[in-house]
Motif scaffolding. Structure first.
Motif, PDB file in Angstrom:
ATOM      1  N   ALA A 434       0.801  -1.228   0.000  1.00  0.00           N
ATOM      2  CA  ALA A 434       0.000   0.000   0.000  1.00  0.00           C
ATOM      3  C   ALA A 434       0.833   1.277   0.000  1.00  0.00           C
ATOM      4  N   LEU A 435       2.071   1.217   0.472  1.00  0.00           N
ATOM      5  CA  LEU A 435       2.848   2.442   0.632  1.00  0.00           C
ATOM      6  C   LEU A 435       3.374   3.046  -0.667  1.00  0.00           C
ATOM      7  N   PRO A 436       3.858   2.253  -1.629  1.00  0.00           N
ATOM      8  CA  PRO A 436       4.474   2.883  -2.809  1.00  0.00           C
ATOM      9  C   PRO A 436       3.622   3.937  -3.506  1.00  0.00           C
ATOM     10  N   PRO A 437       2.320   3.683  -3.805  1.00  0.00           N
ATOM     11  CA  PRO A 437       1.551   4.757  -4.476  1.00  0.00           C
ATOM     12  C   PRO A 437       1.422   6.022  -3.630  1.00  0.00           C
ATOM     13  N   GLU A 440       4.804   7.822  -3.593  1.00  0.00           N
ATOM     14  CA  GLU A 440       5.035   8.483  -4.878  1.00  0.00           C
ATOM     15  C   GLU A 440       4.248   9.789  -4.965  1.00  0.00           C
ATOM     16  N   ARG A 441       3.006   9.767  -4.483  1.00  0.00           N
ATOM     17  CA  ARG A 441       2.177  10.978  -4.529  1.00  0.00           C
ATOM     18  C   ARG A 441       2.772  12.074  -3.640  1.00  0.00           C
ATOM     19  N   LEU A 442       3.236  11.702  -2.448  1.00  0.00           N
ATOM     20  CA  LEU A 442       3.837  12.700  -1.553  1.00  0.00           C
ATOM     21  C   LEU A 442       5.139  13.245  -2.130  1.00  0.00           C
ATOM     22  N   SER A 443       5.928  12.392  -2.743  1.00  0.00           N
ATOM     23  CA  SER A 443       7.223  12.846  -3.262  1.00  0.00           C
ATOM     24  C   SER A 443       7.069  13.810  -4.428  1.00  0.00           C
ATOM     25  N   ALA A 444       5.885  13.829  -5.057  1.00  0.00           N
ATOM     26  CA  ALA A 444       5.648  14.736  -6.182  1.00  0.00           C
ATOM     27  C   ALA A 444       5.148  16.105  -5.739  1.00  0.00           C
ATOM     28  N   GLN A 449      11.812  16.939  -1.331  1.00  0.00           N
ATOM     29  CA  GLN A 449      12.996  16.400  -1.985  1.00  0.00           C
ATOM     30  C   GLN A 449      12.886  14.893  -2.175  1.00  0.00           C
ATOM     31  N   ARG A 450      12.472  14.203  -1.119  1.00  0.00           N
ATOM     32  CA  ARG A 450      12.297  12.754  -1.224  1.00  0.00           C
ATOM     33  C   ARG A 450      11.435  12.273  -0.062  1.00  0.00           C
ATOM     34  N   VAL A 451      10.954  11.046  -0.182  1.00  0.00           N
ATOM     35  CA  VAL A 451      10.179  10.400   0.863  1.00  0.00           C
ATOM     36  C   VAL A 451      10.820   9.049   1.160  1.00  0.00           C
ATOM     37  N   ALA A 501      -0.586  20.408   2.493  1.00  0.00           N
ATOM     38  CA  ALA A 501      -0.650  19.534   1.322  1.00  0.00           C
ATOM     39  C   ALA A 501      -0.461  18.076   1.704  1.00  0.00           C
ATOM     40  N   VAL A 502       0.473  17.794   2.613  1.00  0.00           N
ATOM     41  CA  VAL A 502       0.706  16.417   3.048  1.00  0.00           C
ATOM     42  C   VAL A 502      -0.515  15.885   3.791  1.00  0.00           C
ATOM     43  N   ARG A 503      -1.126  16.704   4.618  1.00  0.00           N
ATOM     44  CA  ARG A 503      -2.283  16.254   5.399  1.00  0.00           C
ATOM     45  C   ARG A 503      -3.508  15.999   4.521  1.00  0.00           C
ATOM     46  N   THR A 504      -3.609  16.677   3.426  1.00  0.00           N
ATOM     47  CA  THR A 504      -4.785  16.509   2.564  1.00  0.00           C
ATOM     48  C   THR A 504      -4.504  15.627   1.358  1.00  0.00           C
ATOM     49  N   ALA A 505      -3.297  15.078   1.255  1.00  0.00           N
ATOM     50  CA  ALA A 505      -2.943  14.241   0.106  1.00  0.00           C
ATOM     51  C   ALA A 505      -3.786  12.968   0.083  1.00  0.00           C
ATOM     52  N   ASP A 506      -4.189  12.570  -1.105  1.00  0.00           N
ATOM     53  CA  ASP A 506      -4.980  11.355  -1.274  1.00  0.00           C
ATOM     54  C   ASP A 506      -4.071  10.128  -1.297  1.00  0.00           C
ATOM     55  N   GLY A 507      -4.686   8.984  -1.116  1.00  0.00           N
ATOM     56  CA  GLY A 507      -3.978   7.730  -1.305  1.00  0.00           C
ATOM     57  C   GLY A 507      -3.422   7.087  -0.069  1.00  0.00           C
ATOM     58  N   ALA A 508      -3.601   7.688   1.104  1.00  0.00           N
ATOM     59  CA  ALA A 508      -3.094   7.068   2.326  1.00  0.00           C
ATOM     60  C   ALA A 508      -3.868   5.778   2.595  1.00  0.00           C
TER      61      ALA A 508
END
Length: 749
Positions: A434-437, A440-444, A449-451, A501-508
């Motif tokens: 479950a983590l990779p997608p 990837e969304r957070l890193s964009a 810089q990276r996750v 942005a991190v708190r509202t990011a989809d896909g968690a």
């Protein structure tokens, strides 16, 4: 009050002996209070960011580093020199061996990542996580750092833990310096005010007793709750300033009674019944203004509220009980050692009466000009930007401050201030899928810089590094976590935007919790702003009720609240103009301008300054109302009331302003801001507001100043508090308005 007055005369020796005895006990008990105070307390313990911080330490054995060591080789040796590598590796092992260390990693022990090496290659980082709360890891840093010296390495220490250690040291030095500065200046001012050295020494004595009791109160509070290190500086200044202020008011009334022909006993009794009641009432209003700080969840506010309420009440009680006993002993000797000689006039000069009458002849232009000026001075606050305190509150000479600036200039700050994301209840087996997608969304996201995750490192929306042995630290039985390394300053608009942005990011895969410094800023401003309306309501309601009980008027409490708010505009404007934008820095001493002000300071300053404004409001209203009950003439009562209190209020404002303005010499920006702001608030309130706006407003309102509906008037007649001298005729006592038909004593020309 009559009982206290009689005891102050009849049992003055016993009262003074008990005061000295209790003060000695308080001094002994509170002597070591500085060692038990804690830094921090600026965050809401129930906030999301603080829950993330607890989960990282409890479940993952890690967390954002709170002690950062910058290590470099001596004698020009590089980071890869075998001797430097051996020394740095040994340093990390030694740090890990200390109790209280949750984790420690470094450039040399984590695969030589470029992010932990300075841009010029001269220094490498050792990132240490000390366990516990703010007070605990500050104590651990104080214990560990002196034991980390190495002949082969040059070491510099920073991070929030080491910053707190140096804040405590600078705060203690500032307090001692402020006391050494303020005592002689205050004595000179008191001599100028009273003309008598004997009278000038009495307020300092009462102020000293209040300071002693302050340390004892704070020592007791440390046994019950965390107490901020700033509480000692703030409450000491508040206790000293108010004790001098109250003493000034009481002594002035006592000397007036002696000058009017009363004997010593009668003068003491009248002083206690009149000025004493006003002092108690004033202390209660200040204490209730400070009580609004108790509704905030941060212990920084609560500890200052507890200490401030206690010291205000101690200052008031000392001025009402011990001071009258001392005046009963001194008697006419309170006027001894008149350093100005017989040419000095102790009677009012008439300036304040003439000022009041002049204002009341043209109330509308005066109100318009003064209100417009105050609103103009307050306008910079409209562009206020808020942050939290970091190492930049320290003076530029501070080692932790210098190390932190070196860190900003030569390292990637994202490594020392990552944004942790906790996914509670997500086991390793599910996380791998479950983590990779989500990563990837957070890193964009812009600014990322990276996750780093269990499944590797991601940047720009794709996997850039496979998992390593260190990746296993991103999972635990309680769930999984991610580390978002950003390129933005945490305490900035960009940092707050990234957290949102991190708190509202989809896909968690499960509801995510976001922490870190930027998240703490967001949560703190949210908690402060969300609680502020309740605090303001508490202040407004208690102020209205107390002033109604004191005056029997509905309009006067409303007027007091509005004018107090107006008087604070200049203070809040200067907060932004000077400390955020950096103008006129030379007036208050050098400090680091960050383009923001601490989010907690406006709230703290408002509650304290509003209470101090009410202090002068009560002083002035007590004499105005007393004269109004005699004469029935609103104009005359305002003019005479201001004449009786104007000199005392202006002197008190000068004295208490002097106490606060000594904070300008502080090396800590927070104390510098608080001291200068409160000094300005007191001076503006005692001059522009009490000298100009109050007479203008009361002239326009006329007899409506004292109006109240019938039910409230009957309520006041039964439960109201009032101050009357022995000269008030019997038919006026207990009434909130004068007897009808009383001829006015003075009218405007």
């Amino acid at each position: 009050m009559n009982v206290i007055a009689r005891l102050a005369v009849a049992r003055r020796g016993l009262i003074l002996a008990l005061t000295v005895f209790v003060a000695a006990l308080a001094a002994f008990y509170g002597a070591g209070v500085q060692q038990h105070l804690a830094n921090g307390g600026f965050q809401d313990p129930s906030s999301e960011s603080m829950r993330v911080d607890d989960a990282l330490a409890r479940d993952f054995g890690t967390g954002a580093p709170n002690l950062v060591v910058i290590a470099s080789g001596r004698d020009g040796k590089g980071l890869e020199d075998p001797a430097v590598v051996a020394a740095a590796t040994g340093l990390v092992d030694r740090i890990r061996s200390f109790d209280g260390v949750v984790s420690a990693d470094s450039y040399w022990t984590s695969g030589r990542p470029a992010s932990l090496r300075s841009k010029d290659g001269a220094g490498g980082l050792v990132l240490v996580r000390l366990g516990g709360n703010e007070g605990t890891y500050q104590a651990e840093a104080k214990r560990i750092v002196p034991r980390l010296g190495d002949d082969r390495l040059d070491l510099r220490f920073t991070g929030i833990a080491q910053t707190y250690v140096e804040v405590e040291r600078v705060s203690a030095d500032d307090l001692l310096r402020a006391e050494l500065i303020v005592a002689p200046i205050t004595l000179v001012l008191l001599v100028v005010v009273f003309g008598s050295l004997a009278a000038a020494l009495v307020p300092l004595l009462v102020g000293g007793i209040s300071v002693v009791f302050t340390t004892a109160v704070l020592q007791l509070l440390t046994e019950l709750t965390p107490v901020s290190v700033f509480a000692l500086n703030v409450t000491t200044a508040l206790g000293l300033g108010l004790a001098i202020d109250y003493s000034l008011f009481v002594i002035s009334r006592f000397r007036d009674e002696l000058a009017a022909g009363a004997d010593v006993g009668q003068a003491v009794r009248t002083t206690v019944r009149t000025a004493g009641l006003t002092v108690l009432f004033s202390g209660l209003t200040v204490a209730l203004s400070l009580s609004a700080l108790l509704v905030f969840p941060m212990y920084f506010f609560r500890s200052i509220a507890y200490g401030g309420i206690a010291v205000v009440l101690v200052a008031a009680l000392t001025s009402v009980v011990a001071l009258p006993a001392l005046l009963a002993v001194l008697g006419h000797r309170v006027n001894r050692f008149d350093v100005f000689g017989r040419f000095r006039r102790r009677t009012p000069s008439g300036f304040w009466r003439r000022l009041a009458l002049g204002v009341m002849r043209r109330p509308v232009p005066v109100m318009t000009v003064v209100a417009g000026l105050l609103l103009l001075l307050g306008s910079p606050f409209l562009s206020a930007s808020f942050s939290l305190a970091d190492d930049r509150v320290l003076p530029a000479s501070s080692p932790a401050r210098q190390a932190a600036q070196y860190l900003r200039d030569h390292f990637d700050l994202g490594e020392t201030n990552p944004i942790p994301v906790v996914l509670p209840g997500l086991p390793e087996a599910e996380a791998a899928q479950a983590l990779p997608p989500y990563a990837e969304r957070l890193s964009a996201l812009p600014g990322v810089q990276r996750v780093d995750t269990l499944t590797g490192s991601y940047a720009g929306g794709r996997l850039v590094a496979p998992p390593t042995d260190a990746s296993k630290r991103f999972t635990a039985r309680a769930g999984s976590r991610l580390s978002v390394v950003s390129s933005v300053e945490p305490y900035s608009r960009q940092g707050r935007a990234l957290v949102a942005a991190v708190r509202t990011a989809d896909g968690a895969p499960v509801p995510a919790r976001v922490g870190g410094q930027a998240a703490q800023l967001v949560d703190t401003t949210h908690a402060t702003g969300g609680t502020l309306p309740l605090a303001l309501l508490i202040i407004a309601v208690t102020t209205f009720v107390l002033l109604f009980l004191f005056t029997g008027s509905v309009l006067i409490p409303v007027k007091a609240i509005l004018l107090n708010l107006l008087s604070l505009t200049a203070t809040f404007g200067s907060m932004v103009y000077v400390f955020q934008d950096g103008h006129l820095k030379w007036l208050v001493g050098d400090f680091t301008t960050t383009g923001m002000i601490d989010a907690t300071m406006p709230v703290l300053m408002f509650c304290i300054a509003f209470g101090l404004s009410m202090d002068y409001e009560v002083f002035l209203l007590s004499r105005i109302r007393e004269e109004y009950l005699r004469s029935g003439d609103s104009t005359h009562s305002v003019a005479l009331g201001l004449e009786k209190t104007g000199r005392v209020m202006s002197a008190g404002a000068l004295l208490i302003g002097t106490v606060f303005v000594t904070f300008a010499s502080s090396g800590l920006t927070l104390l510098k801001l608080l001291g200068v702001g409160l000094a300005l608030a007191v001076v503006v309130d005692a001059t522009l507001v009490r000298g100009l706006l109050v007479p203008a407003f009361m002239r326009l309102a006329g007899r409506a100043n004292w109006w109240a509906p019938g039910p409230l008037r009957r309520l006041h007649d039964r439960f109201g508090l009032s101050e009357h001298s022995g000269e008030v005729p019997e038919e006026y006592r207990g009434r909130s308005t004068p007897v009808p038909g009383r001829e006015p004593a003075e009218r405007l020309g």
